[in-house]
Design an enzyme around this catalytic site. Sequence first.
Site, PDB file in Angstrom:
ATOM      1  N   TYR A  47       0.856  -1.207   0.000  1.00 39.13           N
ATOM      2  CA  TYR A  47       0.000   0.000   0.000  1.00 39.13           C
ATOM      3  C   TYR A  47       0.888   1.253   0.000  1.00 39.13           C
ATOM      4  O   TYR A  47       1.052   1.903   1.037  1.00 39.13           O
ATOM      5  CB  TYR A  47      -0.902   0.008   1.237  1.00 39.13           C
ATOM      6  N   TRP A  51      -3.738   6.141   2.893  1.00 40.46           N
ATOM      7  CA  TRP A  51      -5.124   5.646   2.989  1.00 40.46           C
ATOM      8  C   TRP A  51      -5.843   6.378   4.112  1.00 40.46           C
ATOM      9  O   TRP A  51      -5.261   6.670   5.161  1.00 40.46           O
ATOM     10  CB  TRP A  51      -5.142   4.141   3.277  1.00 40.46           C
ATOM     11  N   SER A  52      -7.147   6.605   3.900  1.00 37.51           N
ATOM     12  CA  SER A  52      -7.916   7.474   4.785  1.00 37.51           C
ATOM     13  C   SER A  52      -8.025   6.960   6.224  1.00 37.51           C
ATOM     14  O   SER A  52      -7.596   7.619   7.168  1.00 37.51           O
ATOM     15  CB  SER A  52      -9.300   7.677   4.181  1.00 37.51           C
ATOM     16  N   TRP A  53      -8.654   5.780   6.423  1.00 38.41           N
ATOM     17  CA  TRP A  53      -8.841   5.377   7.825  1.00 38.41           C
ATOM     18  C   TRP A  53      -7.548   4.872   8.431  1.00 38.41           C
ATOM     19  O   TRP A  53      -7.346   4.979   9.632  1.00 38.41           O
ATOM     20  CB  TRP A  53     -10.056   4.471   8.025  1.00 38.41           C
ATOM     21  N   TYR A 101       0.555   0.462  -7.588  1.00 38.50           N
ATOM     22  CA  TYR A 101      -0.655  -0.003  -6.909  1.00 38.50           C
ATOM     23  C   TYR A 101      -1.792   0.000  -7.923  1.00 38.50           C
ATOM     24  O   TYR A 101      -1.904   0.912  -8.747  1.00 38.50           O
ATOM     25  CB  TYR A 101      -1.003   0.933  -5.737  1.00 38.50           C
ATOM     26  N   ASP A 190     -13.058  -5.106   3.101  1.00 36.20           N
ATOM     27  CA  ASP A 190     -13.352  -5.225   1.675  1.00 36.20           C
ATOM     28  C   ASP A 190     -14.085  -6.494   1.241  1.00 36.20           C
ATOM     29  O   ASP A 190     -15.076  -6.432   0.549  1.00 36.20           O
ATOM     30  CB  ASP A 190     -12.053  -5.116   0.878  1.00 36.20           C
ATOM     31  N   TYR A 385      -7.702 -12.382   4.440  1.00 33.87           N
ATOM     32  CA  TYR A 385      -8.094 -10.976   4.477  1.00 33.87           C
ATOM     33  C   TYR A 385      -9.284 -10.763   5.420  1.00 33.87           C
ATOM     34  O   TYR A 385      -9.227 -11.201   6.555  1.00 33.87           O
ATOM     35  CB  TYR A 385      -8.405 -10.610   3.030  1.00 33.87           C
ATOM     36  N   TRP A 386     -10.370 -10.182   5.032  1.00 36.44           N
ATOM     37  CA  TRP A 386     -11.434  -9.815   5.978  1.00 36.44           C
ATOM     38  C   TRP A 386     -12.453 -10.922   6.185  1.00 36.44           C
ATOM     39  O   TRP A 386     -13.576 -10.662   6.619  1.00 36.44           O
ATOM     40  CB  TRP A 386     -12.129  -8.538   5.489  1.00 36.44           C
ATOM     41  N   GLU A 429      -0.233  -7.299   9.206  1.00 38.60           N
ATOM     42  CA  GLU A 429      -1.485  -6.664   8.783  1.00 38.60           C
ATOM     43  C   GLU A 429      -2.662  -7.352   9.488  1.00 38.60           C
ATOM     44  O   GLU A 429      -3.587  -6.691   9.942  1.00 38.60           O
ATOM     45  CB  GLU A 429      -1.614  -6.802   7.264  1.00 38.60           C
TER      46      GLU A 429
HETATM   47  C1  2M8 Z   1      -7.175  -2.758   2.192  1.00 38.97           C
HETATM   48  O1  2M8 Z   1      -7.853  -2.184   1.092  1.00 38.97           O
HETATM   49  C2  2M8 Z   1      -7.197  -1.763  -0.110  1.00 38.97           C
HETATM   50  C3  2M8 Z   1      -8.234  -1.051  -0.953  1.00 38.97           C
HETATM   51  O2  2M8 Z   1      -8.632   0.125  -0.285  1.00 38.97           O
HETATM   52  C4  2M8 Z   1      -6.575  -2.899  -0.894  1.00 38.97           C
HETATM   53  O3  2M8 Z   1      -6.816  -4.078  -0.604  1.00 38.97           O
HETATM   54  O4  2M8 Z   1      -5.816  -2.612  -1.838  1.00 38.97           O
HETATM   55  C5  2M8 Z   1      -8.197  -2.811   3.357  1.00 38.97           C
HETATM   56  O5  2M8 Z   1      -7.707  -3.624   4.393  1.00 38.97           O
HETATM   57  C6  2M8 Z   1      -8.502  -1.408   3.866  1.00 38.97           C
HETATM   58  O6  2M8 Z   1      -9.320  -1.441   4.994  1.00 38.97           O
HETATM   59  C7  2M8 Z   1      -7.213  -0.660   4.180  1.00 38.97           C
HETATM   60  O7  2M8 Z   1      -7.513   0.672   4.503  1.00 38.97           O
HETATM   61  C8  2M8 Z   1      -6.229  -0.687   3.006  1.00 38.97           C
HETATM   62  C9  2M8 Z   1      -4.859  -0.103   3.372  1.00 38.97           C
HETATM   63  O8  2M8 Z   1      -4.368  -0.671   4.551  1.00 38.97           O
HETATM   64  O9  2M8 Z   1      -6.028  -2.032   2.572  1.00 38.97           O
END
Ligand code: 2M8
Length: 464
Positions: A47, A51-53, A101, A190, A385-386, A429
């Site tokens: 990443y 990223w926002s949150w 990305y 996601d 993942y989620w 992660e």
């Molecule tokens: C994950 O999401 C991104 C897309 O936004 C991705 O998979 O490429 C998620 O875990 C998301 O919650 C998180 O903010 C982001 C960056 O850590 O990765």
Amino acid sequence: MEHARTLAPVIDVPWRTARQAALADRAAEVLAANWRGRHTVPAARLYPHQWSWDSAFIAIGLAHVAQHRAQLELATLLGAQWPDGRIPHIVFDPDTPADAYFPGPRFWGPGAPAAHVRLGRATSGIVQPPVHARAAWEVFRLAPDRDAAAGFLRRAYEPLCRWHDYLLTRRDLGGGGLAAIVHPWESGMDNSPAWDAALAGLKSDEGGAQASPMRRDLHHVGAAQRPGDDDYAAYIALAAAYRDRGYADGTPADHGFAVEDPLFNGLLADSEEALAQIAAVVGADPAPHLARAHRVGAALAARLYDPAAGMFFARDLRAGGLVASWSAAGLGALISPGLPGEVTDRVAAQVVGRRFGPPPARRPRTGWLLPSADRTAAEFDPQRYWRGPSWANLTWVVRRGLLRAGRTGAADGLARGLLRTVEHAGFHEYFDPETGEGAGTPDFSWTAALTLDLLAWRPSDPRQ
Ligand code: 2M8
């Protein structure tokens, strides 16, 4: 000090043991390595943008070690706010190659006028859960010099208000006082099993085959721990459709996915309450924020709580009705103020129940790790993942919800499990909740940041 690669804690934590201090130092090192001058990347390779949150959680951690960076992290993100008030989910780093990305800046660009970007940085057009006002308040609260930090709060207040206004007006697609999300990425969770039914019609082998060669995530993490190509087909189709409509929010019928999510709205209510705290410092009126926070809490209980199950579920605005998939997102709603006591009690009991509580038999040596999805469901996948793994941010949110509910024993159990796990496995992660094994990318920023925050907390902390 803040220019050094290694960040030293500026907060005095006298009760900390030598082991905890060593863990805090390692967490601060991860944040220092992932710092990019004005923001922190969630992870260096997987990443490589802002990223926002993530930034909100990261700022909370940074506030323990580098107040200036914590403020700058949020200021950079707020600088990319759109004129309509939305805070984009990604702010692209111009120093990172566009193809590092997927989907990168070119994908999102055509529908987003350049004027949207005050910082001169390209952004995505979707959003993520609104943790930002809560983060701004925490940064201020932890500041060694609150008078100096009050200036930061004054600058952040108006953009944060506009962000919440956007969510509670243009995004109130259901008309019931909650914000809707229009893409699974907006939930932050996601590929949660809760989205399977809504996405079923959007998945296709053909779309998957097209997305597959463009994906960059599989260069860094094994396919068994990431979404499938067919998931990506749905993600790309939804984002492209929204982009091609100029990111107009419209009605549920205008979207291929329109959902009211309990975690997203719980965080919105909590952040609105933080806006009331911020208002009191910057000379504004806290009362409308408190009232709005409680209205969102009441709407959560009215629209997303299922009394028969004793749980919050997402509401699918297109199909109509609640999505009966047990996700930790439902537990995350506990962070909202304004929930009726009976609702809080029943949902808090779910946290320690058979679906999410400590596993009875195969308890990992690290302790209790909160799964992101129901461990008794057929879709549960502890490393993908989620769809089951344990995450630091969800653990942090649910823990704060438990503290709000007065369940300090369970809240401490969650914190202990996560801290022991990162001590053994590192700042991954996510983690397999049944074994404590690390998964996804290593050296993940919000895991490190929230470790710092959990390490600094103790029961007498006046925060809750
Ligand atoms: C994950 O999401 C991104 C897309 O936004 C991705 O998979 O490429 C998620 O875990 C998301 O919650 C998180 O903010 C982001 C960056 O850590 O990765």
